[in-house]
Design a protein around this motif. Structure first.
Motif, short mmCIF file in Angstrom:
data_model
loop_
_atom_site.label_atom_id
_atom_site.label_comp_id
_atom_site.label_asym_id
_atom_site.label_seq_id
_atom_site.Cartn_x
_atom_site.Cartn_y
_atom_site.Cartn_z
N GLN A 91 0.83 -1.20 0.00
CA GLN A 91 0.00 0.00 0.00
C GLN A 91 0.87 1.25 0.00
O GLN A 91 0.65 2.17 -0.79
N ARG A 92 1.87 1.29 0.84
CA ARG A 92 2.75 2.46 0.93
C ARG A 92 3.55 2.64 -0.36
O ARG A 92 3.63 3.74 -0.90
N ARG A 93 4.10 1.57 -0.89
CA ARG A 93 4.96 1.67 -2.05
C ARG A 93 4.18 1.99 -3.33
O ARG A 93 4.67 2.72 -4.19
N ILE A 94 3.00 1.43 -3.48
CA ILE A 94 2.18 1.74 -4.65
C ILE A 94 1.80 3.22 -4.61
O ILE A 94 1.90 3.94 -5.61
N THR A 95 1.36 3.69 -3.45
CA THR A 95 0.98 5.09 -3.31
C THR A 95 2.18 6.00 -3.60
O THR A 95 2.06 6.97 -4.37
N GLU A 96 3.32 5.70 -3.03
CA GLU A 96 4.52 6.50 -3.24
C GLU A 96 4.93 6.53 -4.72
O GLU A 96 5.25 7.58 -5.26
N ALA A 97 4.89 5.38 -5.37
CA ALA A 97 5.30 5.30 -6.77
C ALA A 97 4.37 6.10 -7.68
O ALA A 97 4.82 6.82 -8.57
N LEU A 98 3.08 5.98 -7.44
CA LEU A 98 2.11 6.65 -8.32
C LEU A 98 2.01 8.15 -8.07
O LEU A 98 1.75 8.92 -8.99
N MET A 99 2.22 8.57 -6.84
CA MET A 99 2.07 9.99 -6.52
C MET A 99 3.20 10.85 -7.10
O MET A 99 3.13 12.08 -7.05
N THR A 100 4.22 10.24 -7.70
CA THR A 100 5.25 11.03 -8.36
C THR A 100 4.74 11.64 -9.66
O THR A 100 5.32 12.57 -10.18
N ASP A 101 3.64 11.11 -10.18
CA ASP A 101 3.02 11.64 -11.39
C ASP A 101 2.06 12.75 -10.98
O ASP A 101 1.11 12.51 -10.23
N ASP A 102 2.28 13.97 -11.46
CA ASP A 102 1.46 15.11 -11.03
C ASP A 102 0.04 15.08 -11.56
O ASP A 102 -0.79 15.89 -11.16
N ARG A 103 -0.30 14.12 -12.41
CA ARG A 103 -1.68 13.98 -12.88
C ARG A 103 -2.51 13.10 -11.95
O ARG A 103 -3.71 12.97 -12.11
N ILE A 104 -1.86 12.51 -10.95
CA ILE A 104 -2.55 11.63 -10.00
C ILE A 104 -2.81 12.40 -8.71
O ILE A 104 -1.89 12.97 -8.12
N ASN A 105 -4.08 12.41 -8.28
CA ASN A 105 -4.47 13.13 -7.08
C ASN A 105 -4.37 12.27 -5.82
O ASN A 105 -3.97 12.76 -4.77
N SER A 106 -4.79 11.00 -5.90
CA SER A 106 -4.74 10.12 -4.73
C SER A 106 -4.85 8.67 -5.16
O SER A 106 -5.28 8.36 -6.28
N VAL A 107 -4.45 7.79 -4.26
CA VAL A 107 -4.55 6.34 -4.45
C VAL A 107 -5.29 5.81 -3.24
O VAL A 107 -4.83 5.97 -2.10
N THR A 108 -6.46 5.19 -3.44
CA THR A 108 -7.33 4.79 -2.33
C THR A 108 -7.94 3.42 -2.56
O THR A 108 -7.75 2.81 -3.61
N GLY A 109 -8.72 2.96 -1.58
CA GLY A 109 -9.53 1.76 -1.72
C GLY A 109 -8.75 0.47 -1.86
O GLY A 109 -9.15 -0.40 -2.63
N PHE A 110 -7.68 0.32 -1.13
CA PHE A 110 -6.86 -0.88 -1.23
C PHE A 110 -7.60 -2.10 -0.70
O PHE A 110 -8.18 -2.06 0.38
N GLU A 111 -7.58 -3.18 -1.48
CA GLU A 111 -8.13 -4.48 -1.08
C GLU A 111 -7.08 -5.55 -1.38
O GLU A 111 -6.58 -5.62 -2.50
#
Length: 145
Positions: A91-111
């Protein structure tokens, strides 16, 4: 025929200081990951973001010299780790990796779910909120535990 050439190369460089909020376009080549792996035309906005997310979470960080050290995700050290640790780190690493793209606002709803021999495969599903809309994505990590 008289051709006018610029006196210096500085006139060829656009002045970006006027608008520091300039974002990179999402218009890009369309890669067919599900089919034959060929480039098939172009894509933009939500389709381009889906492709960018796929590439980020499937590129091991620091492994390829053509990518910036800020690009990709670190997963190699998760192999052999306990499932609860892998869930939290994914969860932490996916969020960190994706948030480097300025077109991404948030990463949520992990299952999370795990399967395989001894429960050694982890599947994570999540939502990525982008400036173009929300995308459902998933990542499978095999060989943990």
């Amino acid at each position: 025929m008289n051709t006018i050439l610029p006196i210096s190369s500085e006139s060829l460089i656009p002045d970006m200081s006027q608008n520091p909020e300039t974002h990179q376009t999402s218009y890009t080549f369309n890669l067919d990951y599900g089919g034959d792996g060929q480039v098939k035309g172009f894509c933009d906005e939500l389709a381009a973001m889906r492709q960018a997310i796929y590439k980020i979470i499937n590129t091991e960080r620091y492994q390829y010299p053509i990518y910036s050290w800020d690009y990709g995700i670190e997963l190699a050290d998760l192999f052999g780790k306990p499932i609860p640790y892998v869930y939290a780190e994914l969860q932490r690493r996916i969020t960190e990796a994706l948030m480097t793209d300025d077109r991404i606002n948030s990463v949520t709803g992990f299952e999370f779910s795990n399967s395989g021999i001894g429960g050694g495969d982890v599947l994570v599903k999540f939502n990525v909120d982008t400036i173009f809309g929300t995308i459902s994505a998933q990542k499978e990590v095999t060989g943990v535990v």
